[in-house]
Design a protein around this motif. Structure first.
Motif, PDB file in Angstrom:
ATOM      1  N   ARG A  18       0.833  -1.198   0.000  1.00 53.81           N
ATOM      2  CA  ARG A  18       0.000   0.000   0.000  1.00 53.81           C
ATOM      3  C   ARG A  18       0.874   1.258   0.000  1.00 53.81           C
ATOM      4  O   ARG A  18       0.571   2.246  -0.698  1.00 53.81           O
ATOM      5  N   LEU A 230      -6.344   0.925  -2.878  1.00 55.72           N
ATOM      6  CA  LEU A 230      -5.783   1.318  -1.585  1.00 55.72           C
ATOM      7  C   LEU A 230      -6.724   0.981  -0.434  1.00 55.72           C
ATOM      8  O   LEU A 230      -6.285   0.507   0.625  1.00 55.72           O
ATOM      9  N   LEU A 233      -6.707  -2.842   0.072  1.00 53.77           N
ATOM     10  CA  LEU A 233      -5.475  -3.284   0.730  1.00 53.77           C
ATOM     11  C   LEU A 233      -5.467  -2.904   2.206  1.00 53.77           C
ATOM     12  O   LEU A 233      -5.004  -3.680   3.057  1.00 53.77           O
TER      13      LEU A 233
END
Length: 255
Positions: A18, A230, A233
């Protein structure tokens, strides 16, 4: 214990993945080059595939979707866009403003047959001649914009300078890959053209078309966000971190 260690390693991997994606996204926004972001997303997708964990399926799907969107992004031809803006900047002083066009003073041709008039007195003929001469001195200005009608002739230079400044700002924003600022200045320049310049003339129409093309290219070339990847994750990282926390022994819980 082994499962807890594996979950801890997986949580660290997700956090590193990330962070790498966030850094690559920031670089793409600053430079306009999406290739590093593409490579980072592709690497993250391969790492998620090798994990073969059910809890990572959602994260893998999100990365695949953002990767497909990013691959469909068109690269901005900066050289061509800057050339178009430079050409437009050179034509700013020649663009006609509203109401400044001089209408033709020649009478429109008529197909009607001449009508025989009755004899007129000398004073009546003189008045008719003066009347026709006065009509030739009158010019009607058609101004569709109220703001353009209120501008004095000596203030037109400020309108042109304002348009030139907006175009220069857009050019600079495109050079430093600030697409949002470039679009704002391009929209403001288009508003100035519509509001103060004569849109019936070929020169202004060509300028408006050039601005539309540049703005469209700037919008199409803006890289899409990877917020979905994002967020997925981050959710997988949190879930894995919770699973990595060792359970309290039963004897300790009884005390």
């Amino acid at each position: 214990v082994l499962q807890t260690l594996a979950n801890s390693q997986q949580s660290i991997m997700l956090a590193d993945m990330r962070a790498s994606l966030q850094t690559a996204q920031q670089q793409a926004q600053l430079t306009g080059n999406v290739q590093p972001l593409l490579l980072t997303l592709a690497e993250a997708e391969q790492r998620l595939v090798t994990q073969r964990q059910p809890r990572l399926v959602a994260a893998h799907q999100a990365v695949v979707q953002d990767l497909a969107k990013l691959r469909s992004t068109h690269a901005l031809d900066v050289t061509q866009v800057l050339a178009d803006l430079d050409h437009l900047l050179q034509r700013v002083d020649a663009l006609p403003l509203q109401g400044n066009a001089i209408p033709s003073l020649q009478a429109a041709p008529t197909s009607k047959k001449p009508v025989a008039l009755e004899p007129q007195s000398r004073w009546l003929r003189l008045w008719q001649s003066v009347k026709e001469s006065m009509m030739q001195l009158v010019r009607v200005r058609t101004v569709s914009s109220t703001s353009a009608a209120l501008i004095a002739p000596e203030q037109t230079v400020y309108v042109r300078e304002h348009l030139r400044q907006r175009l220069l700002n857009a050019r600079m924003a495109l050079l430093v890959r600030q697409s949002d600022a470039a679009r704002r200045d391009l929209d403001a320049a288009a508003t100035l053209l519509d509001q103060y310049f004569d849109g019936q003339t070929p020169a202004v129409q060509s300028a408006q078309q050039t601005l539309q093309q540049v703005a469209q290219q700037a919008r199409m070339s803006e890289p899409p966000g990877i917020a979905r990847a994002l967020q997925a994750l981050a959710a997988a990282e949190e879930h894995t971190a919770v699973a990595a926390i060792p359970a309290a022994p039963a004897s300790a819980a009884s005390h």
